[in-house]
Design a protein around this motif. Structure first.
Motif, PDB file in Angstrom:
ATOM      1  N   GLY A 131       0.820  -1.206   0.000  1.00 38.05           N
ATOM      2  CA  GLY A 131       0.000   0.000   0.000  1.00 38.05           C
ATOM      3  C   GLY A 131       0.854   1.257   0.000  1.00 38.05           C
ATOM      4  O   GLY A 131       0.586   2.209  -0.741  1.00 38.05           O
ATOM      5  N   ALA A 132       1.907   1.262   0.805  1.00 38.01           N
ATOM      6  CA  ALA A 132       2.798   2.423   0.880  1.00 38.01           C
ATOM      7  C   ALA A 132       3.563   2.623  -0.424  1.00 38.01           C
ATOM      8  O   ALA A 132       3.761   3.762  -0.867  1.00 38.01           O
ATOM      9  N   LEU A 133       3.967   1.531  -1.066  1.00 38.33           N
ATOM     10  CA  LEU A 133       4.683   1.622  -2.339  1.00 38.33           C
ATOM     11  C   LEU A 133       3.810   2.294  -3.396  1.00 38.33           C
ATOM     12  O   LEU A 133       4.252   3.207  -4.103  1.00 38.33           O
ATOM     13  N   PHE A 134       2.558   1.880  -3.463  1.00 42.04           N
ATOM     14  CA  PHE A 134       1.662   2.458  -4.465  1.00 42.04           C
ATOM     15  C   PHE A 134       1.184   3.857  -4.070  1.00 42.04           C
ATOM     16  O   PHE A 134       0.865   4.657  -4.937  1.00 42.04           O
ATOM     17  N   ALA A 135       1.190   4.176  -2.783  1.00 41.96           N
ATOM     18  CA  ALA A 135       0.919   5.551  -2.359  1.00 41.96           C
ATOM     19  C   ALA A 135       2.054   6.462  -2.826  1.00 41.96           C
ATOM     20  O   ALA A 135       1.818   7.590  -3.279  1.00 41.96           O
ATOM     21  N   LYS A 136       3.283   5.965  -2.753  1.00 40.51           N
ATOM     22  CA  LYS A 136       4.438   6.722  -3.241  1.00 40.51           C
ATOM     23  C   LYS A 136       4.317   6.950  -4.751  1.00 40.51           C
ATOM     24  O   LYS A 136       4.531   8.060  -5.245  1.00 40.51           O
ATOM     25  N   TYR A 137       3.944   5.907  -5.494  1.00 46.57           N
ATOM     26  CA  TYR A 137       3.759   6.057  -6.941  1.00 46.57           C
ATOM     27  C   TYR A 137       2.646   7.066  -7.236  1.00 46.57           C
ATOM     28  O   TYR A 137       2.755   7.885  -8.138  1.00 46.57           O
ATOM     29  N   HIS A 138       1.581   6.994  -6.454  1.00 49.48           N
ATOM     30  CA  HIS A 138       0.435   7.882  -6.637  1.00 49.48           C
ATOM     31  C   HIS A 138       0.863   9.344  -6.470  1.00 49.48           C
ATOM     32  O   HIS A 138       0.501  10.211  -7.283  1.00 49.48           O
ATOM     33  N   MET A 139       1.630   9.628  -5.427  1.00 43.06           N
ATOM     34  CA  MET A 139       2.084  11.002  -5.183  1.00 43.06           C
ATOM     35  C   MET A 139       2.965  11.505  -6.327  1.00 43.06           C
ATOM     36  O   MET A 139       2.818  12.640  -6.788  1.00 43.06           O
TER      37      MET A 139
END
Length: 173
Positions: A131-139
């Motif tokens: 979840g955190a990895l894809f939150a980073k990509y999202h940002m």
């Protein structure tokens, strides 16, 4: 908490949705690298080329991180596409060229779509690290999207949807 889903999330097994989301993200990023390198051959605008370079760098990072995550969990990765040769813009026939506004519109749509895809993986993940990895990509993609929007507005390339110019007066009943 104890059991299979306790402790360090990196030690937890991935569920099928996480596996597919990470695998698909890697596959899409590999396709984006190929496509954006082709767009670099077609692009004439310096700022557009810079943004394409940033998109390629981001996609390469995503491939690296997603493929490592998959490999570390014993899952095969999608094959990489062959590198594209560099071509001079002048060597591409005019009728076969993508124009800078076309490229800008396509990468804007790609970034918008990828924001939704990142949100989906974030929402379905039970492993905090995924979840955190894809939150980073999202940002990162949101920031790139703002740069693309600003560029398309400044260069007059943005084709807006119908705009509400005049507001209707409200009637108090």
């Amino acid at each position: 908490m104890s059991g299979i889903l306790g402790g360090n999330s990196k030690d937890e097994p991935m569920h099928y949705g996480e596996i597919y989301g990470v695998w698909q993200a890697s596959m899409v990023a590999k396709g984006s690298i190929s496509c954006y390198r082709a767009y670099l051959n077609h692009a004439g605008d310096h700022e557009l080329k810079k943004i394409l370079g940033s998109l390629i760098d981001q996609a390469e990072l995503e491939v690296s991180e997603c493929d490592k995550l998959l490999t570390d969990n014993g899952i095969g990765t999608a094959p990489a596409l062959p590198d594209r040769p560099q071509v001079k813009l002048e060597d591409i026939p005019v009728g076969a060229r993508f124009t800078d506004p076309e490229i800008a519109a396509k990468i804007a749509a790609d970034v918008a779509t990828s924001l939704v895809a990142c949100s989906q993986v974030m929402g379905q993940s039970i492993r905090e690290d995924i979840g955190a990895l894809f939150a980073k990509y999202h940002m990162t993609k949101a920031a790139l999207g703002v740069k693309i929007l600003k560029m398309t507005k400044e260069k007059g390339w943005l084709i807006p949807p119908p705009l509400q110019v005049k507001r209707h007066e409200t009637v108090n009943a």
